[in-house]
Design a protein around this motif. Structure first.
Motif, mmCIF file in Angstrom:
data_model
loop_
_atom_site.group_PDB
_atom_site.id
_atom_site.type_symbol
_atom_site.label_atom_id
_atom_site.label_comp_id
_atom_site.label_asym_id
_atom_site.label_seq_id
_atom_site.Cartn_x
_atom_site.Cartn_y
_atom_site.Cartn_z
ATOM 1 N N ARG A 1 35.704 46.847 46.032
ATOM 2 C CA ARG A 1 37.215 46.836 46.132
ATOM 3 C C ARG A 1 37.989 47.125 44.804
ATOM 4 O O ARG A 1 37.690 46.485 43.768
ATOM 5 C CB ARG A 1 37.525 45.540 46.828
ATOM 6 C CG ARG A 1 37.665 45.590 48.423
ATOM 7 C CD ARG A 1 36.387 45.629 49.057
ATOM 8 N NE ARG A 1 36.532 45.474 50.494
ATOM 9 C CZ ARG A 1 35.442 45.190 51.348
ATOM 10 N NH1 ARG A 1 34.135 45.087 50.755
ATOM 11 N NH2 ARG A 1 35.517 45.304 52.238
ATOM 12 N N LEU A 2 38.954 47.888 44.768
ATOM 13 C CA LEU A 2 39.744 48.137 43.740
ATOM 14 C C LEU A 2 41.304 47.978 44.027
ATOM 15 O O LEU A 2 41.773 48.070 45.156
ATOM 16 C CB LEU A 2 39.664 49.580 43.150
ATOM 17 C CG LEU A 2 38.180 49.677 43.019
ATOM 18 C CD1 LEU A 2 38.263 51.583 42.578
ATOM 19 C CD2 LEU A 2 37.679 49.317 41.804
ATOM 20 N N MET B 1 38.900 44.015 40.512
ATOM 21 C CA MET B 1 37.701 44.513 40.945
ATOM 22 C C MET B 1 36.930 43.521 41.716
ATOM 23 O O MET B 1 36.793 42.493 41.125
ATOM 24 C CB MET B 1 37.034 45.140 39.877
ATOM 25 C CG MET B 1 35.700 46.108 40.395
ATOM 26 S SD MET B 1 34.756 46.644 38.908
ATOM 27 C CE MET B 1 36.164 47.694 38.272
ATOM 28 N N ALA B 2 36.639 43.749 43.116
ATOM 29 C CA ALA B 2 35.823 42.570 43.709
ATOM 30 C C ALA B 2 34.901 43.122 44.664
ATOM 31 O O ALA B 2 35.147 44.526 44.910
ATOM 32 C CB ALA B 2 36.831 41.757 44.418
ATOM 33 N N THR B 3 33.813 42.527 45.234
ATOM 34 C CA THR B 3 33.061 42.819 46.267
ATOM 35 C C THR B 3 33.260 42.353 47.585
ATOM 36 O O THR B 3 33.688 43.022 48.601
ATOM 37 C CB THR B 3 31.658 42.513 46.055
ATOM 38 O OG1 THR B 3 31.483 41.033 45.657
ATOM 39 C CG2 THR B 3 31.147 43.004 44.811
ATOM 40 N N ALA B 4 34.057 41.001 47.595
ATOM 41 C CA ALA B 4 34.648 40.332 48.763
ATOM 42 C C ALA B 4 35.986 41.145 48.709
ATOM 43 O O ALA B 4 36.422 41.374 47.994
ATOM 44 C CB ALA B 4 34.413 39.157 48.746
ATOM 45 N N LEU C 1 32.015 39.355 37.221
ATOM 46 C CA LEU C 1 30.793 39.848 37.760
ATOM 47 C C LEU C 1 29.881 40.043 36.416
ATOM 48 O O LEU C 1 30.148 39.962 35.428
ATOM 49 C CB LEU C 1 31.020 41.224 38.324
ATOM 50 C CG LEU C 1 32.115 41.080 39.428
ATOM 51 C CD1 LEU C 1 31.963 42.790 40.138
ATOM 52 C CD2 LEU C 1 31.554 40.413 40.569
ATOM 53 N N ARG C 2 28.676 40.150 36.866
ATOM 54 C CA ARG C 2 27.665 40.451 35.789
ATOM 55 C C ARG C 2 27.941 41.845 35.134
ATOM 56 O O ARG C 2 28.675 42.775 35.494
ATOM 57 C CB ARG C 2 26.214 40.559 36.417
ATOM 58 C CG ARG C 2 25.230 40.539 35.525
ATOM 59 C CD ARG C 2 23.773 41.011 36.156
ATOM 60 N NE ARG C 2 23.732 39.950 37.077
ATOM 61 C CZ ARG C 2 22.860 39.889 38.225
ATOM 62 N NH1 ARG C 2 22.017 41.101 38.198
ATOM 63 N NH2 ARG C 2 22.486 39.078 38.962
ATOM 64 N N LEU D 1 27.308 46.395 39.579
ATOM 65 C CA LEU D 1 28.704 45.949 39.573
ATOM 66 C C LEU D 1 28.731 45.062 40.761
ATOM 67 O O LEU D 1 29.617 43.997 40.367
ATOM 68 C CB LEU D 1 29.695 47.016 39.665
ATOM 69 C CG LEU D 1 29.611 47.988 38.688
ATOM 70 C CD1 LEU D 1 30.428 49.287 38.709
ATOM 71 C CD2 LEU D 1 30.046 47.450 37.305
ATOM 72 N N VAL D 2 28.276 45.161 41.749
ATOM 73 C CA VAL D 2 28.284 44.136 42.945
ATOM 74 C C VAL D 2 27.353 43.175 42.762
ATOM 75 O O VAL D 2 26.323 43.011 43.598
ATOM 76 C CB VAL D 2 28.298 44.752 44.083
ATOM 77 C CG1 VAL D 2 28.559 43.948 45.438
ATOM 78 C CG2 VAL D 2 29.237 46.110 44.028
#
Length: 219
Positions: A90-91, A102-105, A123-124, A139-140
């Motif tokens: 997600r952006l 920036m996120a994954t959830a 994030l890593r 990234l995720v």
């Protein structure tokens, strides 16, 4: 000129000036001019990444005003051949150009405003990958993580081979050492992440490209 005439003329002038000020006070103030859109608004719309200019599509990205937060542009990187919606990147870009995330959830709250050294979950680190490699596993890495960025105070020039009218917008990770770089023109958008403080000759090698494609029509 007689003094009486001078006094009369001066009095009439002062009276006229006072009336003009009174009339001006009665008139409603002109509405303020609308603020010019920030430069980040150039990323708004639909984008598509292809293997070649006319080849197979690989990634889709729609950056549009969020339904619940109209002052933010939100979108997600979607694999053209299908993917798991819960694993998409997600952006989010504030429309004043000052913040990004920036996120994954799903992003449930707007990024906090503040200084670049404010502590946040991150994030890593993104590692350099070969062009065309899938960056999502790197990234995720944390399904509940959200990386937040603030606008860099410095300006960067576009690449020598960039399209005419390309503008570069850079954000710095809050509490981290990553740089989010946005390169956008009327028909092209490139998003990448790299470590801050890199020498120019090493920057390209350490750059993780998130998206590199052209404008596409929105449904």
């Amino acid at each position: 000129m007689p003094r009486s005439l001078i006094a009369f003329t001066l009095g009439a002038s002062l009276l006229a000036l006072g009336c003009s000020h009174a009339e001006a006070a009665k008139r409603p103030a002109s509405p303020p001019s609308p603020a010019a859109p920030a430069d980040i608004d150039a990323v708004r719309g639909c984008w598509i990444q292809k293997v070649e200019p006319d080849g197979r599509a690989t990634l889709l990205l729609r950056l549009l005003p969020d339904r619940e937060r109209a002052d933010w542009l939100t979108g997600q990187l979607q694999r053209a051949d299908g993917d798991d919606p819960d694993k998409r990147l997600r952006l989010m870009f504030s429309r004043d150009g000052q913040h990004a995330a920036m996120a994954t959830a799903p992003i449930v709250s707007a990024p906090m405003s503040g200084h670049a050294d404010a502590p946040v979950k991150t994030l890593r680190s993104a590692k350099a990958r070969k062009p065309g490699a899938d960056l999502m596993p790197t990234l995720v890495a944390n399904p509940s993580g959200q990386v937040e960025y603030v606008r860099s105070a410095t300006t960067a020039a576009p690449a020598k081979n960039a399209a005419a009218g390309t503008r570069v917008i850079e954000y710095l990770e809050r509490g981290g050492g990553k740089r989010l770089r946005v390169e956008v023109s009327a028909e092209h958008l490139k998003l990448s992440v790299s470590a801050t403080g890199l020498r120019p000759q090493n920057a390209k090698a350490q750059q993780a490209v998130l998206f590199d494609g052209g404008r596409d029509g929105c449904d």
